[in-house]
Design a protein around this motif. Structure first.
Motif, PDB file in Angstrom:
ATOM      1  N   VAL A 102      25.615 -22.862  62.477  1.00 56.67           N
ATOM      2  CA  VAL A 102      26.755 -23.506  61.812  1.00 56.67           C
ATOM      3  C   VAL A 102      27.871 -22.489  61.596  1.00 56.67           C
ATOM      4  O   VAL A 102      29.050 -22.763  61.842  1.00 56.67           O
ATOM      5  N   LEU A 103      27.478 -21.274  61.177  1.00 59.40           N
ATOM      6  CA  LEU A 103      28.468 -20.224  60.939  1.00 59.40           C
ATOM      7  C   LEU A 103      29.193 -19.870  62.234  1.00 59.40           C
ATOM      8  O   LEU A 103      30.422 -19.688  62.245  1.00 59.40           O
ATOM      9  N   ALA A 104      28.453 -19.806  63.335  1.00 59.77           N
ATOM     10  CA  ALA A 104      29.065 -19.488  64.630  1.00 59.77           C
ATOM     11  C   ALA A 104      30.103 -20.547  64.994  1.00 59.77           C
ATOM     12  O   ALA A 104      31.176 -20.237  65.510  1.00 59.77           O
ATOM     13  N   LYS A 105      29.767 -21.812  64.702  1.00 64.54           N
ATOM     14  CA  LYS A 105      30.713 -22.898  65.001  1.00 64.54           C
ATOM     15  C   LYS A 105      31.964 -22.752  64.129  1.00 64.54           C
ATOM     16  O   LYS A 105      33.085 -22.927  64.612  1.00 64.54           O
ATOM     17  N   ILE A 106      31.749 -22.429  62.842  1.00 66.84           N
ATOM     18  CA  ILE A 106      32.882 -22.225  61.929  1.00 66.84           C
ATOM     19  C   ILE A 106      33.785 -21.125  62.466  1.00 66.84           C
ATOM     20  O   ILE A 106      35.013 -21.292  62.555  1.00 66.84           O
ATOM     21  N   ASN A 107      33.179 -20.006  62.874  1.00 69.54           N
ATOM     22  CA  ASN A 107      33.963 -18.883  63.384  1.00 69.54           C
ATOM     23  C   ASN A 107      34.731 -19.264  64.651  1.00 69.54           C
ATOM     24  O   ASN A 107      35.886 -18.900  64.829  1.00 69.54           O
ATOM     25  N   GLU A 108      34.064 -20.011  65.519  1.00 70.68           N
ATOM     26  CA  GLU A 108      34.691 -20.452  66.767  1.00 70.68           C
ATOM     27  C   GLU A 108      35.936 -21.292  66.468  1.00 70.68           C
ATOM     28  O   GLU A 108      37.006 -21.066  67.042  1.00 70.68           O
ATOM     29  N   ILE A 109      35.797 -22.246  65.531  1.00 71.49           N
ATOM     30  CA  ILE A 109      36.928 -23.128  65.193  1.00 71.49           C
ATOM     31  C   ILE A 109      38.035 -22.325  64.499  1.00 71.49           C
ATOM     32  O   ILE A 109      39.222 -22.521  64.772  1.00 71.49           O
ATOM     33  N   ALA A 110      37.622 -21.399  63.613  1.00 72.41           N
ATOM     34  CA  ALA A 110      38.611 -20.589  62.894  1.00 72.41           C
ATOM     35  C   ALA A 110      39.426 -19.757  63.880  1.00 72.41           C
ATOM     36  O   ALA A 110      40.653 -19.668  63.771  1.00 72.41           O
ATOM     37  N   ASN A 111      38.763 -19.177  64.866  1.00 73.49           N
ATOM     38  CA  ASN A 111      39.475 -18.372  65.868  1.00 73.49           C
ATOM     39  C   ASN A 111      40.408 -19.225  66.711  1.00 73.49           C
ATOM     40  O   ASN A 111      41.504 -18.814  67.051  1.00 73.49           O
ATOM     41  N   MET A 112      39.953 -20.454  67.015  1.00 77.09           N
ATOM     42  CA  MET A 112      40.776 -21.373  67.801  1.00 77.09           C
ATOM     43  C   MET A 112      42.070 -21.696  67.082  1.00 77.09           C
ATOM     44  O   MET A 112      43.143 -21.633  67.656  1.00 77.09           O
ATOM     45  N   SER A 113      41.963 -21.998  65.770  1.00 76.00           N
ATOM     46  CA  SER A 113      43.182 -22.411  65.068  1.00 76.00           C
ATOM     47  C   SER A 113      44.073 -21.206  64.771  1.00 76.00           C
ATOM     48  O   SER A 113      45.276 -21.343  64.638  1.00 76.00           O
ATOM     49  N   ASN A 114      43.476 -19.997  64.704  1.00 73.05           N
ATOM     50  CA  ASN A 114      44.293 -18.799  64.500  1.00 73.05           C
ATOM     51  C   ASN A 114      45.116 -18.460  65.731  1.00 73.05           C
ATOM     52  O   ASN A 114      46.240 -17.980  65.636  1.00 73.05           O
ATOM     53  N   SER A 115      44.516 -18.719  66.906  1.00 74.21           N
ATOM     54  CA  SER A 115      45.199 -18.324  68.131  1.00 74.21           C
ATOM     55  C   SER A 115      46.274 -19.316  68.538  1.00 74.21           C
ATOM     56  O   SER A 115      47.013 -19.083  69.476  1.00 74.21           O
ATOM     57  N   LYS A 116      46.322 -20.468  67.802  1.00 70.64           N
ATOM     58  CA  LYS A 116      47.336 -21.469  68.146  1.00 70.64           C
ATOM     59  C   LYS A 116      48.730 -21.018  67.749  1.00 70.64           C
ATOM     60  O   LYS A 116      48.918 -20.435  66.697  1.00 70.64           O
TER      61      LYS A 116
END
Lengths: 355, 177
Positions: A341-355
């Motif tokens: 779950v944490l890995a998914k959170i990190n993945e989504i957080a990185n996605m929205s940061n790079s936008k």
């Protein structure tokens, strides 16, 4: 020292049901919920109650149908394949507007599947499950204490709205032990003047029947039932919100998935990420308002489930597709880890940061 | 003290679930948050069994123990399966009668208890689990030791009251090794 005791989730349901005044249990054994039946078999004869192991799930649910018609508190329990067998009876019970409690301690499917925990009966529980236009109120406990609390609540809701109520648990919730304290309980004062209890020649017959060959009348009864559902949706949706106020990412999870996700939320917070969680306690009615509110601030949602992604549809509907909703899941009896779950959170957080 | 995660594993019939329940009750009596989660299904009827116990000052999220602070391995397959999962700095307790090898990790501490042998020598046959529990309580002060008797009287059922004394004696034996 404490006055709490340790109980298995299954036992907590059984004890709470007895304390809620249920004196009729009909079932057929299936892992991972058999402790409910075992507990009832032990206790019911001592309190002048009825425990009956029926010849099949279909027989058991029809015995529930019978006792519910007589206006007494009654329950059955099973696990996924057994609930499918009971679905015809549940539809009849809903069609007759009868109160009853049905417990589903889910296991992996489809088919006979396995015996390990699952949440893949979400669609079945929240869309009715059997044939015809109906719903059951679906309650999703996430602790042994809630297994007990929602059993009391389930019987009350069933009586108040004259509707079948389902507790949708899973193998973990049924098998784990945690401290539990039974609440001081008084049942709501409800007049069951519709019940078939014998007229004693003092009143008109009460009729309990789901057969109605006149389509105009059948339509009216459906409309009436949906008026009731509207009230249930307005008044009875429940959820727990955890750190959602400032959350950029909101997890949606119920039952064991919420327990696992809570670890991940705490870990993510410790890493400085604004993550929260909405834990639906009623799956039907779905707590839409909480999601709508969260969608104003949140950038994304993650639905964490022990299924191929079922509740995710309700989450997407509730946020009206304004924000992306991602799935983090395991299936077939496997449970996501907090790390997943944490890995998914990190993945989504990185996605929205790079936008 | 935070949170202690415990994994107990062995053959079905070795009292793995019972031992876990005992530790969980000890925690409960200390007013801590506790959870106990068994493996269930075919393994209950013989084969491997394990249970996750968490004792914590805070509310418990996931009841599943994947990186135990304390591993109790009551047979070799359990040690083989779970040794690598133990949290760094954690402890592994093994039944030395049934497990002939040591551990491969050097970042965890091993306690080797000749439990099955001690049990049969002292007339506590079938209580190797509780001898190990005694040692666990001794080596893990975080678990506390104030409520050994109270916890035992919760887990030894009314029907088996006559086994209370031998259970307590087994725990005491393990504690004093």
């Amino acid at each position: 020292m404490t006055d709490k005791v340790l109980m298995k989730g299954n036992e907590a349901i059984a004890e709470a049901a007895i304390q809620a005044g249920c004196r009729f249990y009909f079932g057929y054994p299936i892992t991972p919920q058999t402790e409910i039946a075992a507990y009832m078999a032990k206790r019911m004869p001592k309190i002048s109650g009825t425990f009956l192991q029926a010849e099949s799930e279909i027989a058991a649910i029809n015995m529930v149908y019978g006792v519910a018609s007589a206006g007494k508190r009654v329950m059955t329990s099973s696990s996924s394949p057994g609930i499918s067998l009971k679905s015809e009876g549940i539809s009849y019970i809903a069609g007759c507007d009868l109160p009853a409690l049905i417990v589903n301690v889910q296991r992996g499917g489809p088919g006979l599947g396995g015996i390990q925990p699952s949440q893949s009966d979400y669609f079945q529980a929240t869309r009715g499950g059997g044939h015809g236009d109906y719903h059951v109120i679906a309650l999703a406990p996430a602790s042994v204490q809630e297994m007990a609390d929602l059993t009391f609540k389930g019987f009350d809701l069933a009586d108040i709205y004259r509707t079948p109520v389902m507790i949708l648990a899973d193998g973990t919730m049924g098998q784990m032990m945690e401290p539990v304290k039974m609440k001081d309980y008084t049942p709501p004062d409800i007049n069951k003047d519709w019940a078939v209890t014998g007229t004693k020649m003092m009143r008109e017959h009460n009729i309990i029947n789901s057969l109605c060959l006149d389509p105009e009348s059948l339509e009216i009864s459906n409309f009436k039932r949906y008026e009731k559902y509207k009230t249930i949706c307005e008044k009875e949706a429940m959820c727990e919100e955890y750190l959602t106020n400032d959350a950029d990412i909101v997890i949606a999870a119920f039952g064991i998935a919420a327990r696992v996700s809570k670890n991940a939320v705490n870990e993510a917070r410790a890493n400085g990420l604004k993550v929260g969680m909405i834990r639906p306690i009623t799956l039907w009615p779905f707590p839409k308002d909480a999601f709508e509110r969260a969608a104003e601030k949140a950038k994304a949602f993650i639905s964490v489930e022990l299924s191929m992604g079922q509740m995710i549809e309700d989450v997407s509907l509730a946020v009206r597709c304004r924000k992306p909703v991602y799935l983090c899941n395991r299936a077939g009896g496997m449970i996501p880890s907090p790390e997943q779950v944490l890995a998914k959170i990190n993945e989504i957080a990185n996605m929205s940061n790079s936008k | 003290m935070g949170t202690t995660q415990i994994l107990i594993a062995g053959f079905g019939g070795q009292g793995v679930l019972f031992a876990g329940k005992f530790l969980a009750y000890m925690g409960l009596m200390e007013d801590k948050q506790v959870s106990w989660l068994p493996s269930y299904g075919p393994e209950m009827r013989g084969g491997t069994a394990n249970c996750s116990v968490i004792i914590s000052d805070e509310s418990i999220g996931s009841p599943i123990v994947s990186a135990p602070d304390i591993l109790i391995a009551m047979n070799l397959p359990s040690l083989d399966k779970y040794e690598s999962s133990v949290a760094s700095g954690g402890m592994i307790f093994i039944d030395g009668t049934l497990i002939s090898r040591g551990i491969e990790r050097n970042d965890v501490k091993m306690h080797n208890i000749d439990a099955t042998k001690l049990a049969s020598q002292n007339g506590y046959s079938g209580l190797s689990n509780m001898i190990i529990m005694g040692k666990v309580i001794k080596e893990c002060p975080a678990l506390g030791n104030a409520y050994v008797e109270a916890a035992l009287s919760k887990v030894v059922s009314e029907r088996h009251r006559n086994l209370y004394d031998s259970n307590l004696a087994a725990v005491t034996l393990g504690y004093n090794i």
